[in-house]
Structures are given as structure tokens and as C-alpha cells.
Design a protein around this motif. Structure first.
Motif, PDB file in Angstrom:
ATOM      1  N   TYR A 136       0.824  -1.211   0.000  1.00 39.63           N
ATOM      2  CA  TYR A 136       0.000   0.000   0.000  1.00 39.63           C
ATOM      3  C   TYR A 136       0.854   1.255   0.000  1.00 39.63           C
ATOM      4  O   TYR A 136       1.776   1.388   0.814  1.00 39.63           O
ATOM      5  CB  TYR A 136      -0.910   0.036   1.226  1.00 39.63           C
ATOM      6  N   ALA A 137       0.529   2.168  -0.895  1.00 32.42           N
ATOM      7  CA  ALA A 137       1.043   3.527  -0.764  1.00 32.42           C
ATOM      8  C   ALA A 137       0.255   4.178   0.367  1.00 32.42           C
ATOM      9  O   ALA A 137      -0.922   3.864   0.586  1.00 32.42           O
ATOM     10  CB  ALA A 137       0.853   4.289  -2.059  1.00 32.42           C
ATOM     11  N   MET A 138       0.901   5.072   1.090  1.00 34.04           N
ATOM     12  CA  MET A 138       0.265   5.675   2.260  1.00 34.04           C
ATOM     13  C   MET A 138       0.235   7.186   2.131  1.00 34.04           C
ATOM     14  O   MET A 138       1.156   7.802   1.575  1.00 34.04           O
ATOM     15  CB  MET A 138       1.019   5.293   3.520  1.00 34.04           C
ATOM     16  N   GLY A 139      -0.820   7.778   2.648  1.00 34.14           N
ATOM     17  CA  GLY A 139      -0.936   9.222   2.579  1.00 34.14           C
ATOM     18  C   GLY A 139      -1.465   9.809   3.874  1.00 34.14           C
ATOM     19  O   GLY A 139      -2.042   9.101   4.708  1.00 34.14           O
ATOM     20  N   TRP A 140      -1.237  11.086   4.043  1.00 38.39           N
ATOM     21  CA  TRP A 140      -1.827  11.870   5.123  1.00 38.39           C
ATOM     22  C   TRP A 140      -2.647  12.991   4.490  1.00 38.39           C
ATOM     23  O   TRP A 140      -2.184  13.664   3.551  1.00 38.39           O
ATOM     24  CB  TRP A 140      -0.758  12.485   6.016  1.00 38.39           C
ATOM     25  N   PHE A 141      -3.833  13.159   5.032  1.00 42.01           N
ATOM     26  CA  PHE A 141      -4.721  14.239   4.626  1.00 42.01           C
ATOM     27  C   PHE A 141      -5.139  14.990   5.885  1.00 42.01           C
ATOM     28  O   PHE A 141      -4.990  14.482   6.997  1.00 42.01           O
ATOM     29  CB  PHE A 141      -5.965  13.686   3.920  1.00 42.01           C
ATOM     30  N   ARG A 142      -5.676  16.187   5.699  1.00 45.88           N
ATOM     31  CA  ARG A 142      -6.178  16.937   6.846  1.00 45.88           C
ATOM     32  C   ARG A 142      -7.468  17.644   6.485  1.00 45.88           C
ATOM     33  O   ARG A 142      -7.718  17.945   5.312  1.00 45.88           O
ATOM     34  CB  ARG A 142      -5.144  17.950   7.346  1.00 45.88           C
ATOM     35  N   GLN A 143      -8.254  17.884   7.514  1.00 46.60           N
ATOM     36  CA  GLN A 143      -9.532  18.560   7.300  1.00 46.60           C
ATOM     37  C   GLN A 143      -9.807  19.525   8.432  1.00 46.60           C
ATOM     38  O   GLN A 143      -9.895  19.120   9.594  1.00 46.60           O
ATOM     39  CB  GLN A 143     -10.670  17.546   7.191  1.00 46.60           C
ATOM     40  N   ALA A 144      -9.911  20.784   8.089  1.00 47.64           N
ATOM     41  CA  ALA A 144     -10.256  21.824   9.054  1.00 47.64           C
ATOM     42  C   ALA A 144     -11.773  22.011   9.056  1.00 47.64           C
ATOM     43  O   ALA A 144     -12.434  21.687   8.071  1.00 47.64           O
ATOM     44  CB  ALA A 144      -9.558  23.133   8.693  1.00 47.64           C
ATOM     45  N   PRO A 145     -12.326  22.522  10.140  1.00 42.04           N
ATOM     46  CA  PRO A 145     -13.779  22.720  10.207  1.00 42.04           C
ATOM     47  C   PRO A 145     -14.295  23.556   9.040  1.00 42.04           C
ATOM     48  O   PRO A 145     -13.746  24.613   8.729  1.00 42.04           O
ATOM     49  CB  PRO A 145     -13.974  23.448  11.534  1.00 42.04           C
TER      50      PRO A 145
END
Length: 127
Positions: free
Chosen positions: A32-41
Motif C-alpha cells: 500500500y502507498a500511504m498518505g496523510w490528509f487533513r480537514q479543518a472545520p
């Protein structure tokens, strides 16, 4: 099936550092390739960083380039996100994700290309 569990979030002052960790349950983690994402309100979930299956290629969003480093340990089945020089605009929930189909940079920044997601860890940067 892949389960992902993030940790390491918290409250930090601007200019500080945090290291996020993602632990995976997959027997075939290295596929698996891996990623980080983010989400602000009130905002869309956005790409932060990704790393190839072997770890020899990494990709970063322009907004974090030079301040963030993604790495992985296939033997330990973990992915790390080292974040330095944090800014208030980095405040968000951070999510780890796994992609079994995407292997090139063109798709690693696209959240719909990731089949598995963690529950997220909150990062809050105070000014």
C-alpha cells in the motif's frame, strides 16, 4: 481489510513540532502507498503528504513542503508524519490513508484513490 489508527496529535504553539503516527493492521502493508490528509472545520479534506510502497518516493502539498516529512517502516507497519514550524493554519484533523491501487504521484494526492482511512487525530496550533 486494512485498519489504520492515528496518534500523536495535540495542542502546540506556533513554531512548534509534532510527530503523527499511523499504525496499520494489514498483513501486506508494503503493498500500500500511504498518505496523510487533513480537514479543518468547514473545509474539504486536503492532501498533505504521501509515500510510495517502498518508501523511496515522497510527495508533499505546497503548503507544507519544507516543514513536513513523511516516512514509513514496513517491518513495523507504521507511517510517520513529522511536522515542524507549525502554523495556526495547520490546525485540522489529520487522517492516515492507504491506497492499494495508486502508485504514481499523479493520483497519490487524490483522496478518492485511497480505499482505507483512519479515524483521525486532532492537531491544534495556537498563535
Amino acid at each position: 481489510q486494512v485498519q489504520l489508527v492515528e496518534s500523536g496529535g495535540g495542542l502546540v504553539q506556533a513554531g512548534g513540532s509534532l510527530r503523527l503516527s499511523c499504525a496499520a493492521s494489514a498483513r501486506t502493508f508494503s503493498t500500500y502507498a500511504m498518505g496523510w490528509f487533513r480537514q479543518a472545520p468547514g473545509k474539504e479534506r486536503e492532501f498533505v503528504a504521501a509515500i510510495s510502497r517502498t518508501g523511496d518516493s515522497t510527495y508533499y502539498a505546497d503548503s507544507v513542503k519544507g516543514r513536513v516529512t513523511i516516512s514509513r517502516d514496513n517491518a513495523e507497519k507504521t507511517v510517520l508524519l513529522q511536522m515542524n514550524s507549525l502554523k495556526p493554519e495547520d490546525t485540522a484533523g489529520y487522517y492516515c490513508a492507504a491506497s492499494g491501487t495508486c502508485t504514481v504521484s499523479a493520483c497519490l494526492s487524490i483522496k478518492r484513490r485511497y480505499e482505507y482511512w483512519g479515524q483521525g487525530t486532532q492537531v491544534t496550533v495556537s498563535s
